[in-house]
Motif scaffolding. Structure first.
Motif, PDB file in Angstrom:
ATOM      1  N   THR A  37      65.882  21.876  19.175  1.00 10.09           N
ATOM      2  CA  THR A  37      65.437  20.564  19.063  1.00 10.09           C
ATOM      3  C   THR A  37      66.588  19.542  19.639  1.00 10.09           C
ATOM      4  N   LEU A  39      69.477  19.397  18.261  1.00 11.68           N
ATOM      5  CA  LEU A  39      70.417  19.165  17.140  1.00 11.68           C
ATOM      6  C   LEU A  39      71.390  20.034  17.130  1.00 11.68           C
ATOM      7  N   LEU A  74      70.161  14.362  10.988  1.00 12.11           N
ATOM      8  CA  LEU A  74      68.725  14.435  10.613  1.00 12.11           C
ATOM      9  C   LEU A  74      68.797  15.291   9.231  1.00 12.11           C
ATOM     10  N   HIS A 152      61.610  15.230  16.250  1.00 20.95           N
ATOM     11  CA  HIS A 152      62.276  16.156  15.453  1.00 20.95           C
ATOM     12  C   HIS A 152      61.455  16.735  14.548  1.00 20.95           C
ATOM     13  N   ASP A 155      59.012  18.968  16.481  1.00 18.12           N
ATOM     14  CA  ASP A 155      59.738  20.139  16.771  1.00 18.12           C
ATOM     15  C   ASP A 155      59.757  21.191  15.707  1.00 18.12           C
TER      16      ASP A 155
END
Length: 165
Positions: A37, A39, A74, A152, A155
């Protein structure tokens, strides 16, 4: 006679209590899925912090690349005690709109306004509960937190368990 005794033993009802639904662990999202993603999986933080307990919710937080200098994190939270309808009904949730994520009922909203902290949340229905994704910005860099959280969620939605059938 032995067959009759066996059948009689199998004829009883099921005793005991129904099995309670288990809350999904947001930290069960695989490192590969988190990295895909964009991250940083190495920043994964489980729970609420030192000595803080929130029994209604499980939580996992991931940062954008950049470590301490990343613009946002997140948060993924899961509860079987709360629902999507509660998020819709909460008057402190502003600018809400319904949406569909991977075929699931969802609701996008914000709770913070200001330059110091901006957020956008998407709650998705996971009967018997809800999963809430939050993009939490700590700087005003002009990026729309709602666009970020929606990307996100799209994803990672596959990693959230499906509703029981």
């Amino acid at each position: 006679m032995a067959v009759a005794a066996l059948l009689a033993g199998c004829n009883g009802g099921i005793e005991g209590s129904p099995v309670a639904a288990e809350r999904w662990d947001p930290c069960s999202i695989t490192p590969e899925a988190v990295d895909a993603t964009g991250l940083d999986n190495s920043t994964r933080q489980e729970g609420w912090g030192r000595s803080i307990e929130v029994p209604d919710w499980a939580r996992c937080v991931f940062s954008a690349p950049g470590g301490a200098n990343s613009p946002y994190g997140l948060s993924v939270m899961s509860s079987i005690e709360h629902t999507l309808d509660e998020a819709r009904a909460d008057p402190s949730n502003r600018d809400g709109r319904d949406l569909t994520i991977g075929g699931r009922d969802g609701y996008m909203y914000v709770t913070e306004f200001g330059k110091a902290l901006r957020d956008c949340k998407i709650a998705i229905d996971v009967p018997p509960g809800v999963v809430v994704f939050t993009a939490l910005y700590e700087m005003d860099d002009g990026v729309d937190a709602c666009e970020v959280v929606e990307r996100h969620v799209n994803d990672l939605e596959f990693a959230v368990p499906a509703a029981p059938k």
